[in-house]
Structure formats: structure tokens, C-alpha cells
Design an enzyme around this catalytic site. Sequence first.
Site, PDB file in Angstrom:
ATOM      1  N   ARG A 159       0.833  -1.201   0.000  1.00 38.91           N
ATOM      2  CA  ARG A 159       0.000   0.000   0.000  1.00 38.91           C
ATOM      3  C   ARG A 159       0.868   1.252   0.000  1.00 38.91           C
ATOM      4  NH1 ARG A 159      -5.160   1.104  -1.252  1.00 38.91           N
ATOM      5  NH2 ARG A 159      -5.482  -1.066  -0.583  1.00 38.91           N
ATOM      6  N   ASN A 212      -8.696  -1.054   9.085  1.00 36.35           N
ATOM      7  CA  ASN A 212      -7.714  -1.420   8.061  1.00 36.35           C
ATOM      8  C   ASN A 212      -8.276  -2.550   7.185  1.00 36.35           C
ATOM      9  OD1 ASN A 212      -4.595  -2.560   7.375  1.00 36.35           O
ATOM     10  ND2 ASN A 212      -4.833  -0.362   7.655  1.00 36.35           N
ATOM     11  N   HIS A 240      -5.207  -3.739   4.949  1.00 34.86           N
ATOM     12  CA  HIS A 240      -5.184  -2.669   3.947  1.00 34.86           C
ATOM     13  C   HIS A 240      -3.758  -2.246   3.623  1.00 34.86           C
ATOM     14  CE1 HIS A 240      -6.126   1.424   2.265  1.00 34.86           C
ATOM     15  NE2 HIS A 240      -7.090   0.719   1.695  1.00 34.86           N
ATOM     16  N   CYS A 241      -2.919  -2.195   4.654  1.00 35.47           N
ATOM     17  CA  CYS A 241      -1.510  -1.833   4.458  1.00 35.47           C
ATOM     18  C   CYS A 241      -0.804  -2.785   3.493  1.00 35.47           C
ATOM     19  CB  CYS A 241      -0.759  -1.876   5.781  1.00 35.47           C
ATOM     20  SG  CYS A 241      -1.492  -0.971   7.136  1.00 35.47           S
ATOM     21  N   ALA A 242      -1.266  -4.033   3.439  1.00 34.21           N
ATOM     22  CA  ALA A 242      -0.592  -5.090   2.680  1.00 34.21           C
ATOM     23  C   ALA A 242      -1.210  -5.308   1.302  1.00 34.21           C
ATOM     24  CB  ALA A 242      -0.649  -6.388   3.477  1.00 34.21           C
TER      25      ALA A 242
END
Length: 348
Positions: free
Chosen positions: A93, A287, A338-340
Site C-alpha cells: 500500500r 484497516n 489494507h496496508c498489505a
Amino acid sequence: MTDASTDTHSWHQPAETTPHQCTFMAVPNSTSAHGGELLHDAQSEIINIANAIAEFEPLLLFSSLETLDDVQSKVHKNVSVLHAEETSHLWIRDFGPIFVKSPDGKAVRGINFNFNYWGNKRMPSGDESLARIGAQRITGTLPLGTTLVAEGGGMDVDGEGTFLSAESAVVNNNQNPGKTRAEIETELSRLLGVKKFLWLAGENGKDTTDRHVDALARFVSPGNVVLSRPSPENPGRYVAAYEDAKARLVNATDAQGRPLVLHDCTEPDSGKLENVADGDIIASYVNFLAVNGGVIILRFGDEERDAEALALFQKLYPDRKVVQVYINALPRIGGGLHCATQQVPAAS
């Protein structure tokens, strides 16, 4: 193949809930910031997330040679494993391309936001190349250029001209020294089609990202924002950021003039989570990732809060299938689902 840094075409970033052609992810390896059992667990969680997303849409998973064979043996048939030796961390992300569309929706382009390892908090390990590699994979062209340094996790849009972010992660001297907020807004408007900016304070230095908004406050639909409310039992480091976000957004309007409706989603009690000694983790249901026909949210192991989060997202997305995926390693190393991930919008 041309560099699009001088491109004058008008672009906009669509809402995450619009149709995707695929989603990108990346498998971490031993050159990333963590090793041993924690790295192994993070790799397993990345594969589990990828397989959950692949039930809804194609998934493109970057892997170095170190992890390639193992990953290929464990992924869903709808996951394409892409060898890229530059792959190191999992936080695509932040270092991957941000995809935007033309006004008619027929063209999709990537943007390279000049990833600098969260304000030079980590040594370069290759991931900075994946914005170019990912954009070329999808569009066949180099990404759009910009002088801004930013990470995808630090920015959220509603697809209708409203931008949400914490100043601590963007208007920041370790990212954009010498640039004023007005200058940053002008460039983000050009690249993302933004008409109104909603800035939260965030918190500098509390974590590697300087408080990314995608674990704090997210659009679930135009006019609706879900907030990550710290656990009353073990509130952790981000109480001030949450209270600031709530105070700023409670009377805010979006680019279309609509008052925002806020939805609190209480974080898990870290005392009920495995392998967690204190509340010093990123464990946010906010997230999440919207996918084609569904929403992937997280499960942490606090059964009561996990169930509350599931019920909330089912209410917020009544026409989508809501799926929970368990993670434990990712929150301990600083992020979540979400970060990934990084979605690629479908062309019209």
C-alpha cells in the site's frame, strides 16, 4: 514507453468500492525488518489474505526467489505469483503504485509517490522499485511522476473529490521538506482529482508511518466514515489521534457538501490477543479492503470485538459479503490488511 511526469491529462482516484481488475500484494522475506518466527507468521498471513481476496477477484502477488516456491505451492488458483527480486517488505500500500483513472474511465495509470521508507526510518531494500514495476505490469507505461513523497496508507479518498489524511504523515519534513500544505494540496488535486481536503492531526513519531489514516479513519462510502476507537481496556498509543479525528470530522462536510456520518469501531482488547505483551500494536478493524462484491476485514482473537466489527461492517455494506481473516503477526509489526494490499481499478 514514456515518462509521464509532464502528463497534463486529468486523473482521479476512484473509491475503493468501485470495480477492480485485480489487487496487488507482496510477500516479505529475510531482507525486511523482521525475521524468525515473526517473519514466518507474517508470510503465512499474507498468503491467507491473498487467498481470501482471490475468492472475489484476481490477486497479483510479488515474491522474491527466496519465497517463490513456497508461495506458489500455497496460493489459490486465482493468485498469480510474480517474481520480482526487488520485493522485501509486505507493505505494498505504501511502496506500490497508486492507480488513477481518466475522466472517461477508459484509461488507468499508476503514480509513483517516491517511497522513501517512511521518512528514511528504514534502509532501502528494493521495494521502491515496485511502483514502477507494478504500474508497467498493468498499464505498459511508466508511472505518473510527482515531486511529492507519500504512502498510500497515509491517504484515503471517497471517489467523489474528498481526501482524508493525517498531516503528520504527509505535511512532514521527513517526507516533503519545505513544501507547504497548500503546495501539497495543489499536487494531490492534480494527481487524484481532489476538491476538498479533510486533514487530521495524526501523531508524529508514535510509529514508523507517523500515523497513517488507513488505521484511523476511512471512508466506507461517500458521506460515511468509520473511526478506529481505542480499546477502553488497553487504549494503546493513539487516543489523542482518535480524539482529534472525531473532533475534526463530527461537523465536517465532504466535497459534495454532505455532513459526514461517523461510525466508531472499537479496537480489540490487546490483553486478549496472543503474543501481545501490552497495547503497543496496530490492531484496527478500520484497516479493511473492499473487493469486488465483498469486504475483507480483520479478526484479532478478541471474540467479542471481532463479532462487533463483523456486525458493523455487515450493516455498512449490506450488499456485499463480509469476510474476516485472522491476523496476529501483522499488527505486531505495525499494520494490517489494507496496508498489505493495493487495488487496481477496472477500466470502463
